[in-house]
Scaffold this motif. Structure first.
Motif, PDB file in Angstrom:
ATOM      1  N   VAL A   1      -9.421 -38.958 -35.197  1.00  0.00           N
ATOM      2  CA  VAL A   1     -10.512 -39.620 -34.698  1.00  0.00           C
ATOM      3  C   VAL A   1     -11.801 -40.163 -35.153  1.00  0.00           C
ATOM      4  O   VAL A   1     -12.676 -38.884 -35.586  1.00  0.00           O
ATOM      5  CB  VAL A   1     -10.871 -39.597 -33.327  1.00  0.00           C
ATOM      6  CG1 VAL A   1     -11.614 -40.678 -32.368  1.00  0.00           C
ATOM      7  CG2 VAL A   1      -9.316 -39.895 -32.764  1.00  0.00           C
ATOM      8  N   THR A   2     -12.568 -41.000 -35.584  1.00  0.00           N
ATOM      9  CA  THR A   2     -13.960 -41.322 -35.867  1.00  0.00           C
ATOM     10  C   THR A   2     -15.009 -42.152 -34.612  1.00  0.00           C
ATOM     11  O   THR A   2     -14.430 -42.767 -34.308  1.00  0.00           O
ATOM     12  CB  THR A   2     -14.201 -41.781 -37.747  1.00  0.00           C
ATOM     13  OG1 THR A   2     -13.186 -41.416 -38.188  1.00  0.00           O
ATOM     14  CG2 THR A   2     -15.333 -42.590 -37.555  1.00  0.00           C
ATOM     15  N   LEU A   3     -16.146 -41.714 -34.581  1.00  0.00           N
ATOM     16  CA  LEU A   3     -16.931 -42.214 -33.282  1.00  0.00           C
ATOM     17  C   LEU A   3     -18.470 -42.289 -34.892  1.00  0.00           C
ATOM     18  O   LEU A   3     -18.244 -41.121 -34.995  1.00  0.00           O
ATOM     19  CB  LEU A   3     -17.209 -40.682 -32.507  1.00  0.00           C
ATOM     20  CG  LEU A   3     -16.831 -41.137 -31.163  1.00  0.00           C
ATOM     21  CD1 LEU A   3     -15.803 -39.965 -31.834  1.00  0.00           C
ATOM     22  CD2 LEU A   3     -17.537 -40.028 -30.180  1.00  0.00           C
ATOM     23  N   ASN A   4     -18.312 -43.800 -34.721  1.00  0.00           N
ATOM     24  CA  ASN A   4     -19.677 -44.870 -35.567  1.00  0.00           C
ATOM     25  C   ASN A   4     -21.032 -44.530 -34.452  1.00  0.00           C
ATOM     26  O   ASN A   4     -20.078 -45.401 -33.413  1.00  0.00           O
ATOM     27  CB  ASN A   4     -18.625 -45.448 -35.799  1.00  0.00           C
ATOM     28  CG  ASN A   4     -20.489 -46.165 -37.035  1.00  0.00           C
ATOM     29  OD1 ASN A   4     -20.349 -45.761 -37.441  1.00  0.00           O
ATOM     30  ND2 ASN A   4     -19.923 -47.780 -37.127  1.00  0.00           N
ATOM     31  N   CYS A   5     -22.189 -44.373 -34.547  1.00  0.00           N
ATOM     32  CA  CYS A   5     -23.315 -44.854 -34.287  1.00  0.00           C
ATOM     33  C   CYS A   5     -23.424 -45.952 -34.642  1.00  0.00           C
ATOM     34  O   CYS A   5     -23.794 -46.333 -35.996  1.00  0.00           O
ATOM     35  CB  CYS A   5     -24.680 -43.795 -33.845  1.00  0.00           C
ATOM     36  SG  CYS A   5     -25.395 -43.968 -32.732  1.00  0.00           S
ATOM     37  N   ILE A   6     -23.889 -46.601 -33.731  1.00  0.00           N
ATOM     38  CA  ILE A   6     -24.276 -48.153 -34.559  1.00  0.00           C
ATOM     39  C   ILE A   6     -25.720 -48.206 -34.118  1.00  0.00           C
ATOM     40  O   ILE A   6     -25.970 -48.815 -33.080  1.00  0.00           O
ATOM     41  CB  ILE A   6     -23.552 -49.677 -34.217  1.00  0.00           C
ATOM     42  CG1 ILE A   6     -22.167 -50.024 -34.579  1.00  0.00           C
ATOM     43  CG2 ILE A   6     -24.459 -51.174 -34.457  1.00  0.00           C
ATOM     44  CD1 ILE A   6     -20.865 -50.613 -33.384  1.00  0.00           C
ATOM     45  N   SER A   7     -26.475 -48.435 -35.042  1.00  0.00           N
ATOM     46  CA  SER A   7     -27.904 -48.640 -34.690  1.00  0.00           C
ATOM     47  C   SER A   7     -28.661 -49.258 -35.290  1.00  0.00           C
ATOM     48  O   SER A   7     -28.729 -49.368 -36.796  1.00  0.00           O
ATOM     49  CB  SER A   7     -29.053 -47.180 -34.915  1.00  0.00           C
ATOM     50  OG  SER A   7     -29.888 -46.985 -34.675  1.00  0.00           O
ATOM     51  N   ASP A   8     -29.875 -50.642 -35.089  1.00  0.00           N
ATOM     52  CA  ASP A   8     -30.947 -51.368 -35.617  1.00  0.00           C
ATOM     53  C   ASP A   8     -32.335 -50.527 -35.480  1.00  0.00           C
ATOM     54  O   ASP A   8     -32.418 -50.903 -34.710  1.00  0.00           O
ATOM     55  CB  ASP A   8     -30.280 -52.714 -34.530  1.00  0.00           C
ATOM     56  CG  ASP A   8     -31.235 -53.735 -35.380  1.00  0.00           C
ATOM     57  OD1 ASP A   8     -31.612 -53.288 -36.455  1.00  0.00           O
ATOM     58  OD2 ASP A   8     -31.614 -55.052 -34.374  1.00  0.00           O
ATOM     59  N   SER A   9     -32.560 -50.540 -36.939  1.00  0.00           N
ATOM     60  CA  SER A   9     -33.947 -49.807 -37.293  1.00  0.00           C
ATOM     61  C   SER A   9     -34.291 -49.901 -38.270  1.00  0.00           C
ATOM     62  O   SER A   9     -33.542 -50.229 -38.873  1.00  0.00           O
ATOM     63  CB  SER A   9     -34.112 -48.238 -36.537  1.00  0.00           C
ATOM     64  OG  SER A   9     -32.929 -47.597 -37.978  1.00  0.00           O
ATOM     65  N   ASN A  10     -35.721 -50.088 -38.607  1.00  0.00           N
ATOM     66  CA  ASN A  10     -36.342 -49.792 -40.116  1.00  0.00           C
ATOM     67  C   ASN A  10     -37.158 -48.947 -39.775  1.00  0.00           C
ATOM     68  O   ASN A  10     -39.143 -49.215 -39.073  1.00  0.00           O
ATOM     69  CB  ASN A  10     -36.612 -51.230 -40.340  1.00  0.00           C
ATOM     70  CG  ASN A  10     -36.696 -51.889 -42.054  1.00  0.00           C
ATOM     71  OD1 ASN A  10     -36.155 -49.990 -42.510  1.00  0.00           O
ATOM     72  ND2 ASN A  10     -37.978 -52.193 -41.929  1.00  0.00           N
ATOM     73  N   PRO A  11     -37.642 -48.038 -40.693  1.00  0.00           N
ATOM     74  CA  PRO A  11     -36.928 -47.381 -41.427  1.00  0.00           C
ATOM     75  C   PRO A  11     -35.339 -46.828 -40.082  1.00  0.00           C
ATOM     76  O   PRO A  11     -35.490 -47.136 -39.392  1.00  0.00           O
ATOM     77  CB  PRO A  11     -37.130 -46.682 -42.410  1.00  0.00           C
ATOM     78  CG  PRO A  11     -38.115 -45.687 -41.278  1.00  0.00           C
ATOM     79  CD  PRO A  11     -38.864 -47.004 -40.374  1.00  0.00           C
ATOM     80  N   PRO A  12     -34.271 -47.124 -41.483  1.00  0.00           N
ATOM     81  CA  PRO A  12     -32.591 -46.272 -40.903  1.00  0.00           C
ATOM     82  C   PRO A  12     -33.126 -45.489 -39.625  1.00  0.00           C
ATOM     83  O   PRO A  12     -33.930 -44.385 -40.475  1.00  0.00           O
ATOM     84  CB  PRO A  12     -31.918 -46.371 -42.164  1.00  0.00           C
ATOM     85  CG  PRO A  12     -32.486 -47.154 -43.276  1.00  0.00           C
ATOM     86  CD  PRO A  12     -33.728 -46.788 -42.984  1.00  0.00           C
ATOM     87  N   ALA A  13     -32.824 -45.029 -38.868  1.00  0.00           N
ATOM     88  CA  ALA A  13     -32.481 -43.731 -38.117  1.00  0.00           C
ATOM     89  C   ALA A  13     -31.722 -42.376 -38.181  1.00  0.00           C
ATOM     90  O   ALA A  13     -31.042 -42.848 -38.684  1.00  0.00           O
ATOM     91  CB  ALA A  13     -32.422 -43.820 -36.680  1.00  0.00           C
ATOM     92  N   GLU A  14     -32.042 -41.593 -38.000  1.00  0.00           N
ATOM     93  CA  GLU A  14     -31.600 -39.946 -38.360  1.00  0.00           C
ATOM     94  C   GLU A  14     -30.659 -40.398 -36.934  1.00  0.00           C
ATOM     95  O   GLU A  14     -31.468 -40.419 -36.129  1.00  0.00           O
ATOM     96  CB  GLU A  14     -32.492 -38.786 -37.818  1.00  0.00           C
ATOM     97  CG  GLU A  14     -33.472 -38.708 -39.230  1.00  0.00           C
ATOM     98  CD  GLU A  14     -34.044 -37.394 -39.716  1.00  0.00           C
ATOM     99  OE1 GLU A  14     -33.939 -36.989 -38.705  1.00  0.00           O
ATOM    100  OE2 GLU A  14     -35.111 -37.226 -40.400  1.00  0.00           O
ATOM    101  N   ILE A  15     -29.283 -39.891 -37.431  1.00  0.00           N
ATOM    102  CA  ILE A  15     -28.503 -40.156 -36.214  1.00  0.00           C
ATOM    103  C   ILE A  15     -27.898 -38.543 -35.463  1.00  0.00           C
ATOM    104  O   ILE A  15     -27.974 -37.816 -36.052  1.00  0.00           O
ATOM    105  CB  ILE A  15     -27.580 -40.463 -36.200  1.00  0.00           C
ATOM    106  CG1 ILE A  15     -27.836 -41.874 -37.238  1.00  0.00           C
ATOM    107  CG2 ILE A  15     -26.294 -40.916 -34.667  1.00  0.00           C
ATOM    108  CD1 ILE A  15     -28.105 -42.922 -35.971  1.00  0.00           C
ATOM    109  N   SER A  16     -27.934 -38.118 -34.000  1.00  0.00           N
ATOM    110  CA  SER A  16     -27.742 -37.111 -33.548  1.00  0.00           C
ATOM    111  C   SER A  16     -26.583 -37.533 -32.246  1.00  0.00           C
ATOM    112  O   SER A  16     -26.434 -38.439 -31.544  1.00  0.00           O
ATOM    113  CB  SER A  16     -29.028 -36.681 -32.682  1.00  0.00           C
ATOM    114  OG  SER A  16     -30.112 -36.256 -33.482  1.00  0.00           O
TER     115      SER A  16
END
Length: 569
Positions: free
Chosen positions: A338-353
């Motif tokens: 299983v793969t979970l994908n975090c979709i985020s719109d930001s600039n600069p690209p965000a760090e994901i936790s």
């Protein structure tokens, strides 16, 4: 001499007292008598404004018997009534500081007039007087002085590449040979210094634009400047951005298009392939991420057009629209990846936790993968996106892991000794996802019931045996271990014979017999209690019953199904 002048002079002679004819003749230029005369060279002078003019002059008179008493210069008109003296220019305030007599009282009558002005344009005459009565002479006609200014003649508009001629013009032809000097924006063009009053610009350039003036070498006077306007197409525009550093959503931004052209160009702004503004300055207040992209400006006039290079507006903004997607998107079965994908719109690209519930998984990155997933991984997951402009947390998504039945077990209630006539419940316990909806009960090899709970009321000895339950869901099935149901068959004596029965029970089976006896007594007591309740005289419901039948002391002979041989002593 013109006819009018002669006519006036004749009239003056006619009206004046009689004079010797010689004096009249001396008033006429070129006419002399007995050595009287005045000569000018040249007789016409074209002088430049603010220059110095030399009026060369010689005169003659009879040296015998005459002595010069006074010499001076005057300006016309000179024909006046007899006896009126002509003004001496050296006494005129307008001339006294500028006029210098260079001659003598013998032959030379030359003068110098400096800093001439346009008002100095006149006819000038030399006059002298002698010591003899009537011995006066004015040399006519005199010297004609014309003072001129300089003017630059230039076309109003020229186009880059044309050939252009500028002329330094005066109202009369200068008497002195002139060398012309040209100036552009008050700076001398040293390469153009010649006698020609024309300035030729071959294949004119935009750098040739400016204010042109001319002068004559050796003179201080410079002509008024004339603008030479060279038309040319725009050069390649350049865009500047303010502020020049990082641009954050909500800031105000100014784009400026710098383009050299003549006439000034019209400016338009293009984002992608769409015109978004016009004018040299393009302002965006409260800029948003939608304004990000490449911008160009176009500079255009009647002679051509040019585009600037593209500049990129990179708008910074905090994370938004943060969400989690799951792959595969359908049913997830234990053992899948299983793969979970975090979709985020930001600039600069965000760090994901990543978090499971409120627990930080201590993993970063846009994806969180689980291989060979277990049911223990079921739960709510969310991600948090953070950059230096802010953070946002996604809504939780539930990961629901499907698995076949496991840990299937069967239990019997009551858990103690079961005697014929009792009610018995068998319970099937099964761990599965989704919960098993198909549960069946097997005795021996035969299906005898279904459902998680299997109940048997008034059980008989025939129900004794081994029981299993089978749990089934869409992902698999599993059997429980077998449980044994042991049903005891018991018959009890009447109350009269209880003691005998007890003794018999002891003789027959020892402890087993005693247990059977205990069962019988318990049943008897329960029966009596029930009958007592039924025979309550206050209850109309049971008045029709024959209570005497309930007092019968006769029971069948006590038998047991469990006949065991006595244990070895």
């Amino acid at each position: 001499m013109s006819f009018n002048t002669i006519y006036v002079m004749l009239m003056w002679v006619r009206m004046a007292p009689p004079l010797p004819l010689i004096f009249f003749l001396l008033m006429i230029h070129g006419v002399s008598s007995a050595g009287w005369g005045v000569s000018y060279s040249p007789s016409h002078i074209c002088a430049l404004k603010d220059s110095t003019v030399i009026m060369r002059c010689t005169y003659t008179y009879p040296t015998t018997g005459y002595q010069i008493k006074k010499v001076f210069w005057t300006k016309g008109p000179i024909l006046r009534w007899w006896g009126v003296e002509h003004p001496d220019l050296s006494n005129d305030p307008e001339y006294s500081q500028r006029l210098q007599y260079l001659g003598d009282k013998q032959q030379n009558c030359t003068i110098r007039l400096s800093h001439v002005t346009l008002k100095d344009s006149h006819m000038y005459y030399f006059r002298f007087t002698t010591d003899r009565p009537g011995g006066k002479l004015t040399g006519v006609p005199g010297v004609t002085l014309t003072v001129t200014d300089l003017q630059v003649e230039s076309p109003e508009r020229v186009t880059e590449g044309d050939s252009v001629t500028l002329r330094c013009k005066s109202s009369c032809a200068l008497t002195d040979r002139a060398t012309f000097i040209w100036y552009r924006n008050s700076q001398p063009l040293t390469e153009r210094r010649d006698r020609n009053n024309e300035l030729l610009l071959q294949s004119v350039r935009r750098e040739d634009s400016g204010r042109y003036s001319c002068a004559v070498d050796g003179h201080t006077h410079i002509s008024p400047a004339v603008q030479l306007n060279v038309m040319y197409p725009p050069v390649k525009p350049v865009i500047s951005i303010s502020p020049s550093g990082e641009i954050v959503e909500g800031d105000s931004v100014t784009l400026t298009c710098i383009s050299d052209s003549n006439p000034p160009a019209e400016i338009s702004w293009i984002k992608g392939g769409t015109t978004v503004g016009s004018g040299r300055i393009f302002n965006i207040s409260k800029i948003s991420s939608d304004d990000s992209g490449e911008y160009k400006c176009k500079s255009i006039n009647e002679h051509g057009e040019k585009y600037s290079d593209a500049v990129t507006l990179n708008i910074m903004y905090p994370p938004r629209n943060v969400s989690v997607s799951i792959s595969p998107s359908g049913v997830i079965v234990e053992g899948d990846s299983v793969t979970l994908n975090c979709i985020s719109d930001s600039n600069p690209p965000a760090e994901i936790s990543w978090f499971k519930g409120r627990i930080n998984i201590l993993q970063s990155g846009e994806t969180y993968s689980i291989t060979n997933i277990k049911s223990e991984s079921s739960g709510d997951y969310h991600c948090s996106a953070t950059n230096n402009h802010g953070s946002q947390t996604s809504a939780a998504v539930n990961v629901n892991i499907m698995y076949p039945p496991r840990s299937v077990s069967a239990s019997i209630s009551p858990s103690g000794v079961i005697v014929e006539g009792d009610s018995v419940t068998l319970n099937c316990i099964s761990d599965s996802n989704p919960p098993a909806l198909n549960i069946s009960w097997i005795k021996g090899g035969t299906i005898v019931g279904s459902g998680r709970i299997f109940s048997i009321s008034k059980i008989s000895s025939d129900d004794s045996g081994e029981y299993k339950c089978k749990s089934i869901n869409e992902h698999g099935e599993k059997y429980s271990d077998a449980v044994t149901l042991n049903v005891m068959s018991v018959r009890c004596f009447s109350s009269v014979t209880v003691g005998v029965a007890a003794g018999v029970g002891v003789l027959l089976g020892g402890a087993s017999g005693a247990f059977v006896m205990y069962i019988c007594l318990t049943k008897r007591m329960n029966r009596r209690s029930a009958m007592k309740e039924i025979s309550d005289p206050n209850e109309d419901t049971y008045t029709a019953l024959e209570l005497k039948s309930t007092t019968s002391d006769l029971y069948d002979t006590l038998t047991t199904v469990d006949r065991r041989p006595p244990e070895d002593s």
